[in-house]
Write a protein that holds these residues in place. Sequence first.
Motif, short mmCIF file in Angstrom:
data_model
loop_
_atom_site.label_atom_id
_atom_site.label_comp_id
_atom_site.label_asym_id
_atom_site.label_seq_id
_atom_site.Cartn_x
_atom_site.Cartn_y
_atom_site.Cartn_z
N GLY A 136 2.76 -16.95 1.92
CA GLY A 136 2.65 -16.51 0.90
C GLY A 136 1.59 -15.41 0.53
N PRO A 137 1.28 -14.66 -0.46
CA PRO A 137 1.31 -15.42 -1.77
C PRO A 137 2.56 -14.96 -2.36
CG PRO A 137 -0.26 -13.53 -1.92
CD PRO A 137 -0.07 -13.61 -0.33
N TRP A 138 3.51 -14.04 -1.81
CA TRP A 138 4.47 -13.64 -2.50
C TRP A 138 5.55 -13.91 -1.50
CZ3 TRP A 138 4.03 -12.04 -7.45
CH2 TRP A 138 2.58 -11.87 -7.82
N GLN A 139 6.92 -13.86 -2.15
CA GLN A 139 8.14 -14.54 -1.21
C GLN A 139 8.50 -13.05 -0.09
OE1 GLN A 139 11.21 -15.43 -3.82
NE2 GLN A 139 10.61 -17.54 -4.34
N TRP B 113 -5.27 -4.34 -10.06
CA TRP B 113 -4.19 -4.42 -10.92
C TRP B 113 -2.96 -3.54 -10.29
CZ3 TRP B 113 -3.27 -8.28 -14.17
CH2 TRP B 113 -4.54 -8.85 -14.83
N VAL B 114 -1.85 -4.09 -9.99
CA VAL B 114 -0.85 -3.48 -9.26
C VAL B 114 0.58 -3.79 -10.19
CG1 VAL B 114 0.80 -3.46 -7.35
CG2 VAL B 114 -1.65 -3.72 -7.06
N THR B 115 1.18 -2.69 -10.47
CA THR B 115 2.45 -2.58 -11.22
C THR B 115 3.74 -2.56 -10.27
OG1 THR B 115 1.74 -1.57 -13.04
CG2 THR B 115 4.11 -1.41 -13.00
N PHE B 116 4.55 -3.47 -10.19
CA PHE B 116 5.53 -3.62 -9.17
C PHE B 116 6.65 -2.55 -9.37
CE2 PHE B 116 4.13 -8.44 -9.01
CZ PHE B 116 2.91 -7.84 -8.54
N ASP B 117 7.48 -2.16 -8.15
CA ASP B 117 8.48 -1.45 -8.50
C ASP B 117 9.55 -2.34 -8.88
OD1 ASP B 117 7.13 0.70 -7.46
OD2 ASP B 117 8.48 0.80 -5.64
N LYS B 118 9.91 -3.53 -8.81
CA LYS B 118 10.77 -4.38 -9.03
C LYS B 118 10.25 -5.63 -9.41
CE LYS B 118 14.52 -2.49 -6.54
NZ LYS B 118 15.37 -2.70 -5.06
N SER B 119 10.55 -6.51 -10.41
CA SER B 119 9.97 -7.68 -10.68
C SER B 119 9.92 -8.81 -9.35
CB SER B 119 10.63 -8.60 -11.90
OG SER B 119 10.48 -7.86 -12.86
N GLN B 120 8.88 -9.41 -9.21
CA GLN B 120 8.57 -10.34 -7.98
C GLN B 120 8.55 -11.71 -8.19
OE1 GLN B 120 9.22 -9.06 -4.87
NE2 GLN B 120 9.67 -7.01 -5.80
N TYR B 121 8.47 -12.77 -7.16
CA TYR B 121 8.42 -14.10 -7.39
C TYR B 121 7.21 -14.31 -6.47
CZ TYR B 121 12.55 -14.48 -10.09
OH TYR B 121 13.45 -14.30 -11.22
N GLU B 122 6.38 -15.27 -6.90
CA GLU B 122 5.49 -16.06 -5.89
C GLU B 122 6.14 -16.99 -4.84
OE1 GLU B 122 1.36 -16.17 -8.47
OE2 GLU B 122 2.88 -17.74 -8.64
N CYS B 123 5.26 -17.40 -3.75
CA CYS B 123 6.01 -18.18 -2.58
C CYS B 123 6.36 -19.37 -3.23
CB CYS B 123 5.05 -18.34 -1.56
SG CYS B 123 3.43 -19.11 -2.18
N ASP B 124 5.82 -19.88 -4.53
CA ASP B 124 6.16 -21.21 -5.11
C ASP B 124 7.36 -21.17 -6.21
OD1 ASP B 124 5.02 -20.07 -7.23
OD2 ASP B 124 3.31 -21.66 -7.19
N GLY B 125 7.79 -19.76 -6.09
CA GLY B 125 9.33 -19.54 -7.03
C GLY B 125 8.64 -18.99 -8.48
N ALA B 126 7.39 -19.03 -8.73
CA ALA B 126 6.91 -18.70 -9.97
C ALA B 126 7.23 -17.28 -10.23
CB ALA B 126 5.42 -18.92 -10.14
N GLY B 127 7.60 -16.88 -11.22
CA GLY B 127 7.84 -15.52 -11.60
C GLY B 127 9.17 -15.46 -12.53
N PRO B 128 9.71 -14.20 -12.75
CA PRO B 128 9.27 -13.04 -12.20
C PRO B 128 8.21 -12.41 -12.79
CG PRO B 128 11.09 -12.60 -13.57
CD PRO B 128 10.80 -14.19 -13.67
#
Length: 117
Positions: free
Chosen positions: A51-54, A83-98
Motif C-alpha cells: 500500500g497505500p495505493w494499488q 495535497w496531490v492531484t492525480f493525473d488519473k483517478s486512483q484506488y487505495e490498496c483496499d480497493g477504496a476509490g476512485p
Amino acid sequence: MTDGSGPVPEDAGDRQAVEHILGRPLSQAWPMGALAPGSRVTVVRDQDWDGPWQVEFLGTVDAMGAPEPNTHAQALSGELLYWVTFDKSQYECDGAGPYRKAQIWGRYLRAEQGPEA
C-alpha cells in the motif's frame, strides 16, 4: 484540464468541502524546503507493505492547501502531508476509490524532473 506545463488550478469547491470537514481553513503558509505547488511527483508504494495505493502513479502538488506537519503516530520526524492531484483517478490498496486528489504523506512522494526548457 491541464497540459502539465504549470500548476493545477485550485478547485474552490474542493477547498470549501475539505475546510468544512476539518472545521478550519487550510493553511496557505508554504513551509521552507517543501515541494512547491505545481511540482510533478510520483506517488510510490511502500516497500514494507502492500500500500497505500494499488500502483505507483503521477500527480501534481496542489496549491489547495500548504503542506502540513504529519501528526500521525507512525509519521517520520518532520514529515509533511501534501495535497496531490492525480493525473488519473486512483484506488487505495483496499480497493477504496476512485480518487482524483488526496492528502499524501511526504514519504510516498518522489519529485520528478520537469521538461527541459
